[in-house]
Scaffold this motif. Sequence first.
Motif, PDB file in Angstrom:
ATOM      1  N   THR A 197      -1.403  -1.780  -0.031  1.00 52.85           N
ATOM      2  CA  THR A 197      -2.390  -2.512  -0.857  1.00 52.85           C
ATOM      3  C   THR A 197      -1.808  -3.779  -1.460  1.00 52.85           C
TER       4      THR A 197
ATOM      5  N   VAL B 262      -2.870   5.290   4.811  1.00 55.81           N
ATOM      6  CA  VAL B 262      -3.640   4.159   4.278  1.00 55.81           C
ATOM      7  C   VAL B 262      -2.767   2.923   4.300  1.00 55.81           C
TER       8      VAL B 262
ATOM      9  N   THR C 143     -12.151   4.126   3.223  1.00 56.70           N
ATOM     10  CA  THR C 143     -12.399   4.296   4.657  1.00 56.70           C
ATOM     11  C   THR C 143     -11.790   5.608   5.159  1.00 56.70           C
ATOM     12  N   ARG C 144     -10.602   5.954   4.681  1.00 58.33           N
ATOM     13  CA  ARG C 144      -9.976   7.234   5.071  1.00 58.33           C
ATOM     14  C   ARG C 144     -10.863   8.410   4.687  1.00 58.33           C
TER      15      ARG C 144
ATOM     16  N   THR D  25      -4.075   4.847  10.787  1.00 55.21           N
ATOM     17  CA  THR D  25      -3.901   4.116   9.528  1.00 55.21           C
ATOM     18  C   THR D  25      -5.231   3.508   9.101  1.00 55.21           C
TER      19      THR D  25
ATOM     20  N   ASP E 290      -2.102  -6.744  -0.467  1.00 62.35           N
ATOM     21  CA  ASP E 290      -2.971  -7.910  -0.345  1.00 62.35           C
ATOM     22  C   ASP E 290      -4.286  -7.739  -1.088  1.00 62.35           C
ATOM     23  N   LEU E 291      -4.291  -7.034  -2.204  1.00 63.42           N
ATOM     24  CA  LEU E 291      -5.506  -6.868  -2.992  1.00 63.42           C
ATOM     25  C   LEU E 291      -5.999  -8.210  -3.503  1.00 63.42           C
ATOM     26  N   THR E 292      -7.303  -8.339  -3.630  1.00 58.45           N
ATOM     27  CA  THR E 292      -7.887  -9.564  -4.169  1.00 58.45           C
ATOM     28  C   THR E 292      -7.436  -9.755  -5.606  1.00 58.45           C
TER      29      THR E 292
ATOM     30  N   PRO F  39      -7.710   1.263   6.699  1.00 61.84           N
ATOM     31  CA  PRO F  39      -7.500   0.012   5.945  1.00 61.84           C
ATOM     32  C   PRO F  39      -7.487   0.229   4.438  1.00 61.84           C
ATOM     33  N   ASP F  40      -8.183   1.263   3.955  1.00 65.83           N
ATOM     34  CA  ASP F  40      -8.169   1.541   2.526  1.00 65.83           C
ATOM     35  C   ASP F  40      -8.524   3.010   2.324  1.00 65.83           C
ATOM     36  N   GLU F  41      -8.402   3.457   1.086  1.00 63.10           N
ATOM     37  CA  GLU F  41      -8.606   4.857   0.761  1.00 63.10           C
ATOM     38  C   GLU F  41     -10.055   5.281   0.984  1.00 63.10           C
TER      39      GLU F  41
END
Length: 632
Positions: free
Chosen positions: A97, A94, A71-72, A65, A99-101, A67-69
């Motif tokens: 999402t 992935v 990084t994948r 998994t 917890d997006l800022t 952490p984000d697209e």
Amino acid sequence: MRMPYALAVALIFAVTAVLSLVAASYAVTKIEDASEFAVRRALNLKGHDWAEVQSDGLRVVLTGTAPDEATRFNALTAAGTEVDTSRVIDEMEVAPTADLTPPRFSAEILRNDSGITIIGLVPASLDRDDLIDRLQRLDQNSSVSDLMESADYAEPKGWDQAIDYAIEALSGLPRAKISASPGLVRITAIADSQQEKDRLEQDLSRAAPPGLRIGLSISAPRPVITPFTLRYLIDENGGQFDACSAQSEDARELIVATAREAGLTGQYSCTIGLGVPSPRWSNAAQLSILALAEIGQGSVTMSDADITLVAAQDTSPILFDRVVGELENALPDVFALHAVLPEPEPDDPAGPIEFNATLSPEGLVQLRGRVSDETLRDMTDSFARAAFGSTQVYTATRVVQDLPTDWPVRVLAGLDALSHLHNGALTVTPDDVSLTGVSHDPDAKARIAGLLSDKLGDAQDFNLSITYVEPPAPQDALPDPEVCEEQIAEVQSNSKIAFEPGSATVASDSRDALNQIADILRECGPIRLEIQGHTDSQGREEMNQQLSQARAQSILNELRGRRVPTSSFSAVGYGETQPIADNDTEEGREINRRIKFHLIRPEPVPDTETGLEAVEAESPDAEAQDAGSEDQ
């Protein structure tokens, strides 16, 4: 016994097949292990320890998994550097999402004669109908345009406070732009005058909550000066300005420098404004002042493009003619010169022909002297009653024949000038209009000079002796916030605020100091004040911070108990982070243990959104000067 040939061939093929299978299996295993090892090493070097690698024949399967697209994709790229990308099977996931800022919320409110417009990104939970209704109540005759976008995120801290203050500020600003974001409000507005600008800055600063940063950029446009006037006089005491107008800073510097060369006494600064009749106004003023200085004594008056130079009565005619001739040839084409050399008075002059008006400090007006006919007497009486009040005028003028034809103009212009004074006296003669008195307006002398030069016309002289006196302060006026801060600091310098050791309880011998501070704050009104708590460095830093916060809050509670309005006050503990003395000595530690009453002042800061210089409330910890001390 000999094996049959066919059987031998079959056996050889079988053995060969088995050996081939064993070799192929060994080769595949080697390739799998090598590929898995190479890909895992590449992922680890890139920091992708979350990814799992499995070999399946020639295929390399990636799981895990990310952490984000981004990084994948980076992990997939890293694996492709070691094996052919066609062999890489992506089975990675992935992380959700949720917890997006959150986005940066802000609202910009524009108000002008066309109405009110609000635009920006706001939280979806905002009651937009209520916000529009609050803006509409500012002006029921104007429309409110809603151009806001919303996002489904929680309202950030300080958002409601910023919106409330923005609407409150907009209520007193008919032409303004206000940008509100969490914890910060920037205001750009136009005032009608410098006095109005100063008042708005003070009122807006007082009204802001203590925890909200504000940026103020309020401009006062240059006044339109009509007529554009300059009047310079030289007598036995030196030179002086009655009025001075300039179109720019450079023009003002040139005019004042020339006046100093011609004997100007004291400080003077020309008013910069719009309405100049010629770009070469300052050059014409320079030539005229220097010409007057060469003559010796007299006055020069510039009203738009008309210049009147009046010499002293005993000036040499030869000198006068030469200087006037040189000035006429040097002046720019647009300017017209009127030069006057007064005739000598006869040895046995007749009684004076005068009109007199006096204005007392109480507003009572007396009119005496000569008028040319009944119509003029009625006109002066009516004009005076309209200007000063119908019950304030006493008329005792008399009609005399054979007065100058411009007598009505001179009398009415003089009364108009007198109406600009707090008290004074007017004397009108055929050759002169003299006005003396007191004004509470620092620009009254210049305004009156412009009025008389415009009304009396060319080649007419007048004398002004006007003294500026500051108006008495209103009895209910609030003291200046800086004065309040100085008074509090003086109280603390004489009697510092102390606490019981290790606690937030105010020591009994500090009650009197708190009473004095409370009296000062009640008189100061709603100033923006931060009560700061500070300690020395003894003990743990976290405990010191908590103690300083408790002591600052204790002072705030003490002030509330003394009926001091504290809605614009805040209490903040800074612990040991802002020492003002050496913590290695007992004396230094005693100084560092203190309570400070900090006035939140507006300071100039660049406004990156508008390109203007704004005034932003400074951070409370920007100043670390001692205003008192306390015992830890």
